[in-house]
Design a protein around this motif. Structure first.
Motif, PDB file in Angstrom:
ATOM      1  N   LEU A 136      -8.295   4.860 -11.188  1.00 11.84           N
ATOM      2  CA  LEU A 136      -7.892   4.235  -9.932  1.00 11.84           C
ATOM      3  C   LEU A 136      -6.500   3.624 -10.045  1.00 11.84           C
ATOM      4  N   ARG A 137      -6.203   3.010 -11.172  1.00 13.75           N
ATOM      5  CA  ARG A 137      -4.862   2.433 -11.340  1.00 13.75           C
ATOM      6  C   ARG A 137      -3.796   3.515 -11.316  1.00 13.75           C
ATOM      7  N   GLU A 138      -4.085   4.643 -11.954  1.00 18.01           N
ATOM      8  CA  GLU A 138      -3.102   5.721 -11.981  1.00 18.01           C
ATOM      9  C   GLU A 138      -2.994   6.427 -10.635  1.00 18.01           C
ATOM     10  N   ARG A 139      -4.126   6.624  -9.980  1.00 10.81           N
ATOM     11  CA  ARG A 139      -4.153   7.426  -8.756  1.00 10.81           C
ATOM     12  C   ARG A 139      -3.743   6.625  -7.527  1.00 10.81           C
ATOM     13  N   CYS A 140      -4.221   5.394  -7.420  1.00  6.29           N
ATOM     14  CA  CYS A 140      -4.025   4.618  -6.192  1.00  6.29           C
ATOM     15  C   CYS A 140      -2.971   3.522  -6.300  1.00  6.29           C
ATOM     16  N   LEU A 141      -2.627   3.124  -7.510  1.00  5.51           N
ATOM     17  CA  LEU A 141      -1.659   2.048  -7.684  1.00  5.51           C
ATOM     18  C   LEU A 141      -0.391   2.509  -8.378  1.00  5.51           C
ATOM     19  N   GLY A 142      -0.251   3.826  -8.594  1.00  6.10           N
ATOM     20  CA  GLY A 142       0.928   4.343  -9.278  1.00  6.10           C
ATOM     21  C   GLY A 142       2.219   4.030  -8.554  1.00  6.10           C
ATOM     22  N   PHE A 143       2.160   3.853  -7.229  1.00  3.52           N
ATOM     23  CA  PHE A 143       3.388   3.585  -6.474  1.00  3.52           C
ATOM     24  C   PHE A 143       4.006   2.243  -6.861  1.00  3.52           C
ATOM     25  N   LEU A 144       3.209   1.357  -7.461  1.00  7.15           N
ATOM     26  CA  LEU A 144       3.723   0.041  -7.820  1.00  7.15           C
ATOM     27  C   LEU A 144       4.693   0.090  -8.993  1.00  7.15           C
ATOM     28  N   VAL A 148      -1.314 -19.203   7.947  1.00  7.19           N
ATOM     29  CA  VAL A 148      -1.034 -17.959   7.242  1.00  7.19           C
ATOM     30  C   VAL A 148      -0.196 -17.071   8.146  1.00  7.19           C
ATOM     31  N   ILE A 149       0.858 -16.492   7.588  1.00 15.71           N
ATOM     32  CA  ILE A 149       1.683 -15.517   8.305  1.00 15.71           C
ATOM     33  C   ILE A 149       1.580 -14.204   7.538  1.00 15.71           C
ATOM     34  N   VAL A 150       1.127 -13.160   8.210  1.00 13.14           N
ATOM     35  CA  VAL A 150       0.970 -11.850   7.589  1.00 13.14           C
ATOM     36  C   VAL A 150       2.084 -10.939   8.083  1.00 13.14           C
ATOM     37  N   LEU A 151       2.888 -10.421   7.161  1.00 15.78           N
ATOM     38  CA  LEU A 151       3.993  -9.537   7.517  1.00 15.78           C
ATOM     39  C   LEU A 151       3.503  -8.098   7.572  1.00 15.78           C
ATOM     40  N   LEU A 152       3.772  -7.421   8.692  1.00 15.99           N
ATOM     41  CA  LEU A 152       3.344  -6.036   8.875  1.00 15.99           C
ATOM     42  C   LEU A 152       4.566  -5.165   9.181  1.00 15.99           C
ATOM     43  N   PRO A 153       5.131  -4.530   8.177  1.00 15.10           N
ATOM     44  CA  PRO A 153       6.286  -3.660   8.436  1.00 15.10           C
ATOM     45  C   PRO A 153       5.865  -2.405   9.177  1.00 15.10           C
ATOM     46  N   LYS A 154       6.816  -1.820   9.896  1.00 13.87           N
ATOM     47  CA  LYS A 154       6.516  -0.585  10.615  1.00 13.87           C
ATOM     48  C   LYS A 154       6.298   0.565   9.641  1.00 13.87           C
ATOM     49  N   SER A 155       7.014   0.550   8.541  1.00 13.13           N
ATOM     50  CA  SER A 155       6.863   1.562   7.506  1.00 13.13           C
ATOM     51  C   SER A 155       7.130   0.900   6.157  1.00 13.13           C
ATOM     52  N   ALA A 156       7.140   1.672   5.112  1.00  8.16           N
ATOM     53  CA  ALA A 156       7.482   1.176   3.769  1.00  8.16           C
ATOM     54  C   ALA A 156       6.589   0.029   3.329  1.00  8.16           C
ATOM     55  N   TRP A 157       5.262   0.201   3.476  1.00 11.30           N
ATOM     56  CA  TRP A 157       4.329  -0.786   2.962  1.00 11.30           C
ATOM     57  C   TRP A 157       4.350  -0.827   1.437  1.00 11.30           C
ATOM     58  N   SER A 158       4.923   0.177   0.811  1.00  9.59           N
ATOM     59  CA  SER A 158       4.891   0.254  -0.645  1.00  9.59           C
ATOM     60  C   SER A 158       5.969  -0.582  -1.311  1.00  9.59           C
ATOM     61  N   TYR A 159       6.864  -1.188  -0.525  1.00  7.48           N
ATOM     62  CA  TYR A 159       7.944  -1.980  -1.110  1.00  7.48           C
ATOM     63  C   TYR A 159       7.706  -3.459  -0.840  1.00  7.48           C
ATOM     64  N   ALA A 213       0.852  -1.188   0.000  1.00  4.89           N
ATOM     65  CA  ALA A 213       0.000   0.000   0.000  1.00  4.89           C
ATOM     66  C   ALA A 213       0.884   1.233   0.000  1.00  4.89           C
ATOM     67  N   GLU A 214       0.380   2.287  -0.624  1.00  4.05           N
ATOM     68  CA  GLU A 214       1.138   3.537  -0.634  1.00  4.05           C
ATOM     69  C   GLU A 214       1.140   4.178   0.746  1.00  4.05           C
ATOM     70  N   ARG A 215      -0.011   4.093   1.435  1.00  2.00           N
ATOM     71  CA  ARG A 215      -0.126   4.569   2.813  1.00  2.00           C
ATOM     72  C   ARG A 215      -0.738   3.446   3.639  1.00  2.00           C
ATOM     73  N   SER A 216      -0.357   3.373   4.906  1.00  4.89           N
ATOM     74  CA  SER A 216      -0.819   2.246   5.720  1.00  4.89           C
ATOM     75  C   SER A 216      -1.683   2.652   6.897  1.00  4.89           C
ATOM     76  N   GLY A 217      -1.729   3.930   7.241  1.00  2.95           N
ATOM     77  CA  GLY A 217      -2.365   4.344   8.485  1.00  2.95           C
ATOM     78  C   GLY A 217      -3.810   3.941   8.622  1.00  2.95           C
ATOM     79  N   ASN A 218      -4.588   3.950   7.530  1.00  4.85           N
ATOM     80  CA  ASN A 218      -6.012   3.653   7.600  1.00  4.85           C
ATOM     81  C   ASN A 218      -6.339   2.197   7.285  1.00  4.85           C
ATOM     82  N   LEU A 219      -5.329   1.341   7.151  1.00  5.43           N
ATOM     83  CA  LEU A 219      -5.551  -0.006   6.649  1.00  5.43           C
ATOM     84  C   LEU A 219      -5.412  -1.095   7.709  1.00  5.43           C
TER      85      LEU A 219
END
Length: 321
Positions: free
Chosen positions: A221-229, A162-173, A44-50
């Motif tokens: 939506l692809r351009e606005r919300c998924l551009g970080f990919l 299932v193991i879900v990895l939750l980084p402290k930051s850098a959810w976009s990588y 995700a580009e931002r993680s705070g609300n997720l």
């Protein structure tokens, strides 16, 4: 392989010696052999609300009888080391320096457990990496050692589905070293159902944009919300699907969203569902509380998405990472 554990082929051979058909016995043995757990990384580009979304999906899996681990990074390494440096500098005039700060100890807590079944949701935090100051990279920076994360994942494989990895930051990588699957979380603040660049006279004198079709909305939506990919300076990442979270009510109906999903699927982004969240979730950047995870109405909200996501993980081609 652990000792005394039979392979599917060995089980089939024993069945064939007892009079059964080897191929049928092998197929049956394979169906009963435990599959390797999925190590899932959300992007995700931002993680705070997720965090509520991720916690809800994990809770739905646990309530369906799966053993789920939320493996969260205790602290970003750079933030932790710099906070220790700044703290020592601020106290330097008054107190004697005491050396580097001690990294946080790993913590484990059971968020939810089924009273009469295998369902389990556990939260574990630990440092994911260390930096070796004596071993510099080609650019002169300390080399990153991610063996703590690798050890935490390896030590959990036998205990969870299932193991879900939750980084402290850098959810976009993406996490290419530990994750076996990657799923995108697209966060929508304003749904693009109209073209803001073209104003048309509307009822009452107000102006509104020209309406967009589902395919046009999908492209925005692809351009606005998924551009970080698309900006990674590394090899392309294999995606297993996309989940959308809208921070507010959607201005379109289910048929419109189905059209958006169809175009996403055409573009190679497997749609896994839509959810609506509060614009400012409380608390921010925190997983759901245990009382929420025990609330059937909360868990029910995420069951459809969790089911589709689990199906996508279970049917993914072997060997993908």
């Amino acid at each position: 392989m652990p000792k005394n554990h039979s392979t599917a082929a060995q089980t089939a051979r024993r069945a064939s010696r007892s009079g059964g058909k080897y191929t049928e016995a092998l197929r049956h043995a394979n169906s009963e052999m435990p599959s390797a757990p999925h190590v899932l990384r959300f992007l995700a580009e931002r993680s705070g609300n997720l965090y509520q979304l991720v916690g809800g999906i994990a809770a739905a899996w646990a309530h369906s009888g799966q053993r789920v681990l939320l493996l969260e990074e205790a602290e970003d390494y750079w933030c932790w080391t710099m906070s220790g440096v700044l703290d020592r500098r601020s106290r330097g005039r008054r107190k004697k320096e005491t050396g580097p700060a001690t990294p946080p100890e790993p913590t484990t807590s059971a968020l939810w457990a089924s009273p009469d079944g295998p369902g389990l949701l556990v939260h574990h935090t630990c440092m994911w990496e260390v930096r070796h100051l004596s071993r510099e990279s080609d650019r002169g920076l300390p080399r990153t050692d991610r063996s703590p994360l690798a050890a935490a994942v390896a030590g959990s494989l036998d205990a969870y589905d299932v193991i879900v990895l939750l980084p402290k930051s850098a959810w976009s990588y993406p996490d290419r070293e530990s994750a076996t699957a990657h799923v995108v979380l697209g966060e929508i603040d304003i749904f693009p159902d109209s073209d803001c660049r073209t104003a048309l006279p509307g009822p009452g004198g107000e102006e509104r944009g020209a309406p967009l079709g589902p395919e046009q909305s999908a492209a925005v939506l692809r351009e606005r919300c998924l551009g970080f990919l698309f900006g990674f300076p590394s090899l392309p990442i294999q995606l297993d699907g996309v989940i959308w979270q809208a921070n507010g009510e959607l201005p379109v109906d289910a048929d419109y969203l189905a059209g958006v999903d169809q175009d996403m699927n055409r573009a190679g982004l497997r749609p896994l569902g839509w959810t609506i969240a509060e614009r400012r979730p409380d608390p921010h950047k925190q997983l759901p509380k245990p009382d929420q995870l025990n609330d059937p109405s909360f868990v029910q909200r995420y069951r459809p998405i969790a089911g589709r996501l689990r199906e996508a993980l279970d049917t993914r081609p072997a060997g993908r990472s």
